[in-house]
Design a protein around this motif. Sequence first.
Motif, PDB file in Angstrom:
ATOM      1  N   LEU A 158      29.030 -55.379 -32.928  1.00  0.00           N
ATOM      2  CA  LEU A 158      27.723 -54.962 -32.487  1.00  0.00           C
ATOM      3  C   LEU A 158      28.114 -53.613 -31.357  1.00  0.00           C
ATOM      4  CD1 LEU A 158      24.652 -57.036 -32.995  1.00  0.00           C
ATOM      5  CD2 LEU A 158      25.189 -55.657 -34.391  1.00  0.00           C
ATOM      6  N   ARG A 172      30.260 -51.033 -32.495  1.00  0.00           N
ATOM      7  CA  ARG A 172      29.373 -49.535 -33.755  1.00  0.00           C
ATOM      8  C   ARG A 172      29.205 -48.977 -33.706  1.00  0.00           C
ATOM      9  NH1 ARG A 172      28.621 -54.457 -38.290  1.00  0.00           N
ATOM     10  NH2 ARG A 172      30.028 -54.836 -39.113  1.00  0.00           N
ATOM     11  N   GLY A 173      28.871 -47.356 -34.262  1.00  0.00           N
ATOM     12  CA  GLY A 173      28.048 -47.022 -33.361  1.00  0.00           C
ATOM     13  C   GLY A 173      28.783 -46.411 -31.519  1.00  0.00           C
ATOM     14  N   GLN A 217      15.268 -43.237 -36.242  1.00  0.00           N
ATOM     15  CA  GLN A 217      16.450 -42.976 -36.775  1.00  0.00           C
ATOM     16  C   GLN A 217      17.727 -42.432 -35.744  1.00  0.00           C
ATOM     17  OE1 GLN A 217      17.130 -42.695 -41.026  1.00  0.00           O
ATOM     18  NE2 GLN A 217      15.336 -42.120 -41.323  1.00  0.00           N
ATOM     19  N   ILE A 218      17.328 -42.037 -34.911  1.00  0.00           N
ATOM     20  CA  ILE A 218      18.470 -41.412 -33.846  1.00  0.00           C
ATOM     21  C   ILE A 218      17.757 -42.761 -33.032  1.00  0.00           C
ATOM     22  CG2 ILE A 218      19.065 -39.960 -32.117  1.00  0.00           C
ATOM     23  CD1 ILE A 218      17.366 -38.100 -34.024  1.00  0.00           C
ATOM     24  N   GLU A 224      16.660 -44.851 -32.493  1.00  0.00           N
ATOM     25  CA  GLU A 224      17.361 -47.227 -32.807  1.00  0.00           C
ATOM     26  C   GLU A 224      18.882 -47.266 -32.032  1.00  0.00           C
ATOM     27  OE1 GLU A 224      16.574 -49.289 -36.904  1.00  0.00           O
ATOM     28  OE2 GLU A 224      17.872 -47.556 -37.364  1.00  0.00           O
ATOM     29  N   SER A 225      19.765 -45.710 -32.312  1.00  0.00           N
ATOM     30  CA  SER A 225      21.321 -46.172 -31.745  1.00  0.00           C
ATOM     31  C   SER A 225      21.107 -45.849 -30.339  1.00  0.00           C
ATOM     32  CB  SER A 225      21.815 -45.076 -32.089  1.00  0.00           C
ATOM     33  OG  SER A 225      23.097 -45.225 -31.902  1.00  0.00           O
ATOM     34  N   ALA A 250      19.944 -49.538 -29.249  1.00  0.00           N
ATOM     35  CA  ALA A 250      20.737 -50.427 -29.335  1.00  0.00           C
ATOM     36  C   ALA A 250      22.052 -51.219 -27.975  1.00  0.00           C
ATOM     37  CB  ALA A 250      21.983 -50.393 -30.176  1.00  0.00           C
ATOM     38  N   HIS A 251      21.897 -49.489 -27.654  1.00  0.00           N
ATOM     39  CA  HIS A 251      23.436 -48.844 -27.190  1.00  0.00           C
ATOM     40  C   HIS A 251      23.367 -48.670 -25.222  1.00  0.00           C
ATOM     41  CE1 HIS A 251      25.699 -49.953 -30.789  1.00  0.00           C
ATOM     42  NE2 HIS A 251      25.315 -49.273 -30.954  1.00  0.00           N
ATOM     43  N   ARG A 298      23.776 -50.546 -40.611  1.00  0.00           N
ATOM     44  CA  ARG A 298      24.496 -51.772 -39.988  1.00  0.00           C
ATOM     45  C   ARG A 298      25.731 -50.610 -39.008  1.00  0.00           C
ATOM     46  NH1 ARG A 298      28.002 -54.795 -42.850  1.00  0.00           N
ATOM     47  NH2 ARG A 298      27.780 -53.901 -44.797  1.00  0.00           N
ATOM     48  N   ALA A 299      26.159 -49.277 -39.448  1.00  0.00           N
ATOM     49  CA  ALA A 299      26.556 -48.491 -38.533  1.00  0.00           C
ATOM     50  C   ALA A 299      26.687 -48.351 -37.940  1.00  0.00           C
ATOM     51  CB  ALA A 299      27.197 -47.253 -39.688  1.00  0.00           C
ATOM     52  N   LYS A 300      24.981 -48.074 -37.276  1.00  0.00           N
ATOM     53  CA  LYS A 300      24.676 -47.572 -35.637  1.00  0.00           C
ATOM     54  C   LYS A 300      24.969 -49.335 -34.696  1.00  0.00           C
ATOM     55  CE  LYS A 300      20.267 -45.451 -37.793  1.00  0.00           C
ATOM     56  NZ  LYS A 300      19.234 -45.162 -37.551  1.00  0.00           N
ATOM     57  N   GLY A 301      25.415 -50.108 -35.267  1.00  0.00           N
ATOM     58  CA  GLY A 301      25.015 -51.456 -34.393  1.00  0.00           C
ATOM     59  C   GLY A 301      24.175 -52.232 -34.375  1.00  0.00           C
ATOM     60  N   LEU A 302      23.092 -52.078 -35.200  1.00  0.00           N
ATOM     61  CA  LEU A 302      21.388 -52.895 -35.189  1.00  0.00           C
ATOM     62  C   LEU A 302      21.759 -53.878 -35.926  1.00  0.00           C
ATOM     63  CD1 LEU A 302      19.573 -49.999 -36.648  1.00  0.00           C
ATOM     64  CD2 LEU A 302      20.215 -50.302 -34.624  1.00  0.00           C
ATOM     65  N   LEU A 349      16.932 -56.765 -37.991  1.00  0.00           N
ATOM     66  CA  LEU A 349      16.052 -55.550 -36.783  1.00  0.00           C
ATOM     67  C   LEU A 349      16.032 -55.110 -38.873  1.00  0.00           C
ATOM     68  CD1 LEU A 349      14.438 -53.182 -35.179  1.00  0.00           C
ATOM     69  CD2 LEU A 349      16.661 -52.893 -34.053  1.00  0.00           C
ATOM     70  N   ARG A 355      12.976 -53.613 -40.311  1.00  0.00           N
ATOM     71  CA  ARG A 355      12.655 -52.359 -40.258  1.00  0.00           C
ATOM     72  C   ARG A 355      13.154 -51.396 -41.554  1.00  0.00           C
ATOM     73  NH1 ARG A 355      14.472 -49.996 -35.079  1.00  0.00           N
ATOM     74  NH2 ARG A 355      12.331 -50.759 -33.904  1.00  0.00           N
ATOM     75  N   HIS A 356      13.962 -51.841 -41.495  1.00  0.00           N
ATOM     76  CA  HIS A 356      14.948 -51.060 -43.188  1.00  0.00           C
ATOM     77  C   HIS A 356      14.633 -51.604 -44.476  1.00  0.00           C
ATOM     78  CE1 HIS A 356      16.884 -47.928 -40.397  1.00  0.00           C
ATOM     79  NE2 HIS A 356      16.748 -48.882 -39.741  1.00  0.00           N
TER      80      HIS A 356
END
Lengths: 326, 312
Positions: A90, A93-94, A117-118, A120-121, A124-125, B216-220, B224, B228-229
């Motif tokens: 986790l 990623r990103g 959608q922007i 979210e990243s 998360a981080h 998933r690539a965003k690290g969520l 979630l 959400r998706h």
Amino acid sequence: MMASRDDSTGLTVRELRVVFDTSRGPIFAVDGVALDVAPGEVMGLVGESGSGKSVSLRAVARLLHANARVTGSVRWRGQELLSLSDDQMLPIRGAQIGIIFQEPMAALNPVLPIGLQIEESLIAHTTMDKAQRQARALQLLDQVGIASGATRLAQFPHEFSGGMRQRAMIAIALAASPALLLADEPTTALDVTIQDQILRLLLRLKDELGMALLLVTHDLGVVAETCTRVAVMYAGRVCETGPTADVFANPHHAYTAALLRAMPGSGPAQAKLIPIPGMAPRLDAPSPGCAFAPRCTVSEPLCTTTRPPFVQEATRSSACYGRARL
Amino acid sequence: MNRGAWLLGRLAQIVPSFLLIGVVVFVLARLLPGDPMSAMLGDHASDATIARLNAQLGLDQSIPVQFLAFVEGIFRGELGVSIAYRVPVTQLIAERLPATLILTGLSAVIGIVVAVPLAFIAAMRENQWPDLVIRSVFQVGLSTPIFYVGLLLLTVFAAQLHLFPVGGYGEGWADHLWHLFLPACTLAFSFAAILMRSLRGAILQVLTAEFVDFARAKGLRSRLILGRHVLRNALIATVTLVGLHVGSLLGGAVITESVFAVPGVGRLMVESIFARDYPVIQSLTLVLAVLVSLAFLVTDIVQMWLDPRVGR
Ligand SMILES: Nc1ncnc2c1ncn2[C@@H]1O[C@H](COP(=O)(O)OP(=O)(O)OP(=O)(O)O)[C@@H](O)[C@H]1O
Ligand SMILES: [Mg+2]
């Protein structure tokens, strides 16, 4: 700049294999890939359609599904990614490794606003609050060249044009400032002028952010122009890697040579990768030798029976018995 | 086009469909075999009695005149007088409708509450034992006749275990819900089965979408991503089906109300058909058709709320 095998700051991929279990038997989509991407470097990945470029990127980001068996080694900053749990992935990623998919329309969720959608990243981080996240999202849209960002943030993917979706996807991938961006044909779906804009955008952002870029493309001209080093893939294997100028001037693998020969006119500077004559290799039954042998003009009997070893020397590596005859 | 205009257009579509429903209902009631006189007065009534009753109910008029009276009545909120009960149809329906509304509403809620989490579990564990168990149980729900499920629940939970009343409707809200719980479960079973199946399929479909991988690539976190998706997109593919199913819920209510002796419009419908009680049959069909149309409308509104691509 050449990343060495024990590099602990960049990406080092060795012996990467991906087998898809399908109802018609196994598909050996990636069959021994070796790649290095040093920090801040632009690495090109080329190869004909179906050679396993996208699958390799997804394997690196650990995004493949349960029907894919992934083996080998993907080391990132000294850490073996293939042995991490999903939870351990986790924070990587990103935030450390970002990815841009080949299909921008499919990569955006149709029912969520672009702004979310922007953000979210960032949620998360980072520890940013809502106002900071929105400011950052605006800044990202501005960086990727989307005007009137404030209205755009509330809009949905279907309200964006193709080029804008591509930019939005890049903005999302860059949101948490990854140190490595895996870009899967970021320009193929776009028309020529926008292709150029996006490419220059990626290179500018790379410079601004000090990010490394693994760039998948069909366009040898783009590789020649932008990539310090290049890896050439055929049938799930990397045939050769090295500094772009050296590889293009003096290929060490018969497939690379055939690619360059197949290019019309004035060399790689403005040439698309076009398919070379012969049958595409079978991925359901990989040959015990070199996958390119059936289409190769310089093959010898050994090529069809024994896989050529990947030979590393100075800044270049290649796997071809016929190198001396090129 | 903005969404308000879209919604207005959607409302406008309902008007002609109501008119059509009126015509169909009126004609159908008159196509039923048998006549209300013999149903009400028995086979041995005198001709004079029959004629008097015919005149009283307006059945001696020509069919077009009867239709006009029917339509005019609808607009005045007067749906005629029940032939069998001799009370205004409006009053009859007003007495009986709440039980049916509570029954179908409760069963829809039970169905959704049961089916949505199970659909998730089944999809997450595709082809593993939780999925197989959930799917086989609901397969039974789909293939068992509704009255049999009703009788089974009635026998076990009411007659044997005495956890619930054997039938009736009770007094007051809590009592209503308690009385209607078993019938609602009966009705919910096949609804939940259909909902679970389609939602499970939709979830599996959405899980293969690229945007899920990109999320998933965003690290969520996967929870979630699911919430959400995946859920929202899967629901979009499923709400329409839920709306379409309200009609069969109401149809199922007819059977369930009979099994559990619930005084709702479903049972009233059955009684009225046997009695050739035209005014009641017509009005009930009309009411049920309006309810189904409203359910479609609600479905569309939910769809619009879930899916930004609708109505823009
Ligand atoms: N999920 C999957 N299941 C089975 N086979 C797959 C799957 N994904 C990819 N493949 C197969 O793996 C091979 C490599 O695919 P990949 O998408 O990596 O090619 P590519 O080099 O990116 O091609 P292109 O240039 O057309 O994008 C192809 O033969 C493809 O059909
Ligand atoms: Mg690809």
